[in-house]
Design an enzyme around this catalytic site. Structure first.
Site, PDB file in Angstrom:
ATOM      1  N   TYR A  38      -8.784  -3.098  -9.491  1.00 29.85           N
ATOM      2  CA  TYR A  38      -7.522  -3.352  -8.788  1.00 29.85           C
ATOM      3  C   TYR A  38      -6.571  -2.161  -8.955  1.00 29.85           C
ATOM      4  O   TYR A  38      -6.020  -1.642  -7.985  1.00 29.85           O
ATOM      5  CB  TYR A  38      -6.902  -4.632  -9.360  1.00 29.85           C
ATOM      6  CG  TYR A  38      -5.560  -5.010  -8.770  1.00 29.85           C
ATOM      7  CD1 TYR A  38      -5.476  -5.543  -7.495  1.00 29.85           C
ATOM      8  CD2 TYR A  38      -4.381  -4.846  -9.505  1.00 29.85           C
ATOM      9  CE1 TYR A  38      -4.249  -5.914  -6.956  1.00 29.85           C
ATOM     10  CE2 TYR A  38      -3.160  -5.206  -8.977  1.00 29.85           C
ATOM     11  CZ  TYR A  38      -3.085  -5.746  -7.703  1.00 29.85           C
ATOM     12  OH  TYR A  38      -1.879  -6.092  -7.180  1.00 29.85           O
TER      13      TYR A  38
ATOM     14  N   LYS B 195      -4.435   0.695  -6.348  1.00 33.21           N
ATOM     15  CA  LYS B 195      -2.981   0.867  -6.368  1.00 33.21           C
ATOM     16  C   LYS B 195      -2.631   2.325  -6.715  1.00 33.21           C
ATOM     17  O   LYS B 195      -1.616   2.856  -6.282  1.00 33.21           O
ATOM     18  CB  LYS B 195      -2.340  -0.092  -7.371  1.00 33.21           C
ATOM     19  CG  LYS B 195      -2.544  -1.567  -7.005  1.00 33.21           C
ATOM     20  CD  LYS B 195      -1.895  -1.893  -5.678  1.00 33.21           C
ATOM     21  CE  LYS B 195      -1.983  -3.366  -5.337  1.00 33.21           C
ATOM     22  NZ  LYS B 195      -1.352  -3.676  -4.036  1.00 33.21           N
TER      23      LYS B 195
END
Lengths: 431, 242
Positions: free
Chosen positions: B150, B154
């Site tokens: 994740y 980002k």
């Protein structure tokens, strides 16, 4: 772990948070399921130890609104607070609301909640036009007073045991605006309360409630508030968003004890007395005085408190109520908030609806263990003898026989129950 | 204002829309991937905020041609604000085992966001007007064993946006990187830990966008926390368990 409003602890095995209605059915398979909302119920009806809790809070969308008829279709997790805020200045309000607006529509239906307007508007369930209920077998049921009426009447006030409400259609009532013209009248005895209450109903007031003191030697005194929607609502600048106070932590012990209670009740009475008379109030202040103090329930400390709400048929109400007051006074466990209301003679909306013709008395007792339970048991005897019932939404300790006696439609209700749905309450009192 | 929200069905994006609509009347275009979800979001907001207007658009977030077409049509009219908010709470455990899952997550969390950010920036530069907010995450500040699938997407957004910010410097366009800490959304429900209220985060986002801040940390304390985390040398970082 879940903590109920009254401080009841329970540990579900699993918690699910569907965000879209179409996700709900997949969470309803398997063992013991219970839908929950804001968890403002006092006792154990919204707890499901070792089972699965499926929250409705992610399902909080309004689906359609008919501005001609005031009919709202919404998902189960829409908050009453949002409905009031969204529609009041467009000329609509909830026809019935309990003393907090921080609850979900589905919670209001499952408990068939009542408020200060019972005389004219009945319970929340009377304003539900139809429901869509998801069951554990994967089916979806549309129900209304004409279609699947038994499931409809079982789901209203059904304590969440008939399935998961995925959609509700409710009707709002026309409202001139957010303000109420209210009148507060002090009274010195129970007889006075009953006189005032009768007079208020016959004069057609929209809403009324009585607070009274049952802790001190002057028990029986109290104050009676009634209100009507103001006809003149022009000055909307009066509107102010209320600053709420928060109780940020739970104190290590209950702040409600004999000394503070006596002081509080006396102060409150004097305050009400000095503020007696006519006054204009914003609906938030009128309907939701305690919403101004966030987490007020923490005042009772980590052991929490019990709420005891009974309803007693009109015939026996006055004598039974004064007997209950006598028992409470003798016990020395006064109640912080004693609220008296009358319920009008209306057909209950649900098979297990609590509100019925009579007088309802709601009492809060700090949890002092055995002695508090014993006090409530002696109150039970008075209620049972008078042909009354206790409110399951507030309860954490009533007996099976007390529940059975108070809810004679239980066998009819059980035919509609979803076999996979259960709660700590259902295991304790029904199963 | 005319406001375009990409992935308007997400909890945080919806809170931002509510925050804007609460304070003034705007024209919203709500973009999503699922027709019925966008429709129910549009209905809900239209009922709650009758003075604003809401229009839904649905497309495949991974399809560059569809994205280009949509932006071509949306930017025919003046656009004041764009919020790019898609993101999925990647499970590190699943991503470590299943490369197909990892690929799909990186596509949505990184590639799709970059495509929208690039497309919108081109359009905004042409009009020499507009603010673009892109939601990244504090997780993008460092790679951690716990959530690098994740966090890395980002991280891509962070570098991508920095490039865009340099590109638009001196123009009438501003681009803002939004870095929320853990926020209470369906993604975080059921997880342990403290999560920020999405309404409070939305308020910080709308304030930051109004000020055209370059980077918005929400809640603000994360700016300091992540500064410290970034400064930890790897020899120590590798031994940490967080």
């Amino acid at each position: 772990m879940t903590v109920s409003f009254g401080g009841y602890l329970s540990t579900p095995a699993d918690e699910k948070f569907p965000n879209w209605a179409e996700e709900v059915p997949k969470f309803l398979s398997g063992g013991s399921i219970l839908a929950t909302g804001m968890s403002k119920s006092y006792g154990d009806i919204a707890s499901n130890a070792a089972g699965t809790i499926v929250s409705s809070l992610g399902l909080n969308r309004m689906i359609s609104f008919d501005a001609e008829l005031g009919v709202l279709v919404c998902e189960p997790g829409v908050l009453l607070h949002d409905i009031q805020e969204t529609f009041v200045e467009r000329g609509w309000m909830l026809p019935v609301t309990p003393g907090t607006s921080w609850i979900t529509v589905a919670g209001a239906i499952a408990n068939d909640v009542h408020g200060k307007d019972h005389h004219l508007a009945g319970t929340f369930g009377e304003h539900v036009l139809n429901l869509t209920v998801a069951r554990s077998d994967g089916s979806l049921h549309f129900c209304s007073p004409s279609k699947n009426p038994e499931l409809f009447r079982a789901t209203i006030g059904g304590l969440g045991l008939t399935g998961f409400i995925v959609q509700a259609t409710i009707s709002l009532k026309p409202a001139a605006g957010p303000f109420f013209d209210t009148e507060t009248i002090p009274f010195e005895s129970l007889e006075d309360f009953f006189k005032l209450s009768q007079e208020t109903d016959s004069q057609g007031w929209q809403a009324s409630v009585g607070w009274f003191d049952c802790s001190t030697r002057k028990a029986g005194r109290g104050s009676f508030t009634r209100g009507n929607q103001s006809l003149d609502q022009l000055d909307l600048t009066e509107k102010k968003t209320r600053k709420s106070v928060n109780l940020p932590i739970t104190p290590p012990f209950s702040l409600v004890n004999r000394v503070s209670l006596d002081l509080f009740n006396s102060a409150y009475f004097e305050l009400q007395k000095s503020g007696a008379g006519k006054r204009r109030m914003h609906y938030q202040e009128f309907y939701y005085p305690l919403d101004g103090v966030k987490n007020w329930n923490r005042i009772y400390g980590p052991r929490g408190f019990f709420q005891y709400q009974s309803v007693i048929p009109m015939k026996t109400a006055q004598s039974a109520t004064s007997e209950m007051l006598k028992v409470i006074r003798k016990s020395g466990q006064g109640s912080f908030l004693a609220v008296l209301k009358t319920f009008a003679d209306r057909e209950p909306a649900g098979l297990l609806s609590f509100a019925r013709h009579g007088v309802t008395l709601a009492l809060d007792f700090p949890n002092r263990g055995e002695s508090t339970l014993a006090l409530m048991e002696s109150l039970d005897r008075i209620v049972a003898e008078a042909g009354g019932a206790l409110n399951p939404s507030k309860d954490a300790r009533m007996s099976r026989s007390m529940f059975k006696a108070g809810f004679p439609e239980l066998p009819r209700f059980l035919l509609q129950r979803d076999p996979a749905f259960a709660s700590d309450f259902s295991r304790r009192v029904i199963d | 204002m005319r406001i375009i929200v990409i992935s308007a069905t997400s909890v945080l994006a919806k809170c931002c829309v509510e925050n804007w609509a609460n304070r003034a009347n705007h024209e919203f275009v709500l973009v999503g991937r699922d027709h019925s979800r966008i429709q129910s979001t549009v209905s809900d907001l239209s009922i709650r905020f009758p003075m604003s207007t809401f229009v839904g658009e649905v497309l495949d977030f991974m399809a560059p041609a569809q994205i280009q077409d949509l932006l071509d049509s949306l930017f025919q009219k003046r656009v004041d604000l764009v919020l790019i908010a898609q993101g999925s709470g990647t499970s590190q455990i699943m991503a470590s085992r299943d490369l197909g899952y990892l690929a799909a997550e990186l596509q949505l969390n990184a590639v799709s966001v970059a495509l929208f950010a690039q497309g919108c920036t081109q359009k905004a530069l042409k009009a020499n007007h507009g603010t673009i907010g892109v939601i990244g995450s504090v997780a993008g500040d460092r790679g951690r064993a716990y959530n690098y699938a994740y966090g890395s997407s980002k991280g891509l957004i962070e570098v991508f946006v920095e490039g865009l910010q340099q590109r638009v410097a001196g123009s009438g366009v501003s681009i803002c990187l939004i870095k929320p800490g853990p926020t209470e959304t369906p993604m975080t429900r059921g997880h342990k830990g403290r999560f920020a209220d999405p309404k409070a985060v939305a308020k910080l986002i709308s304030e930051g966008l109004a000020k055209k801040s370059r980077v918005i940390y929400a809640p603000r304390v994360w700016r300091l926390v992540m500064l410290v985390v970034r400064l930890i040398p790897f020899v120590i970082f590798k031994k940490l368990k967080f």
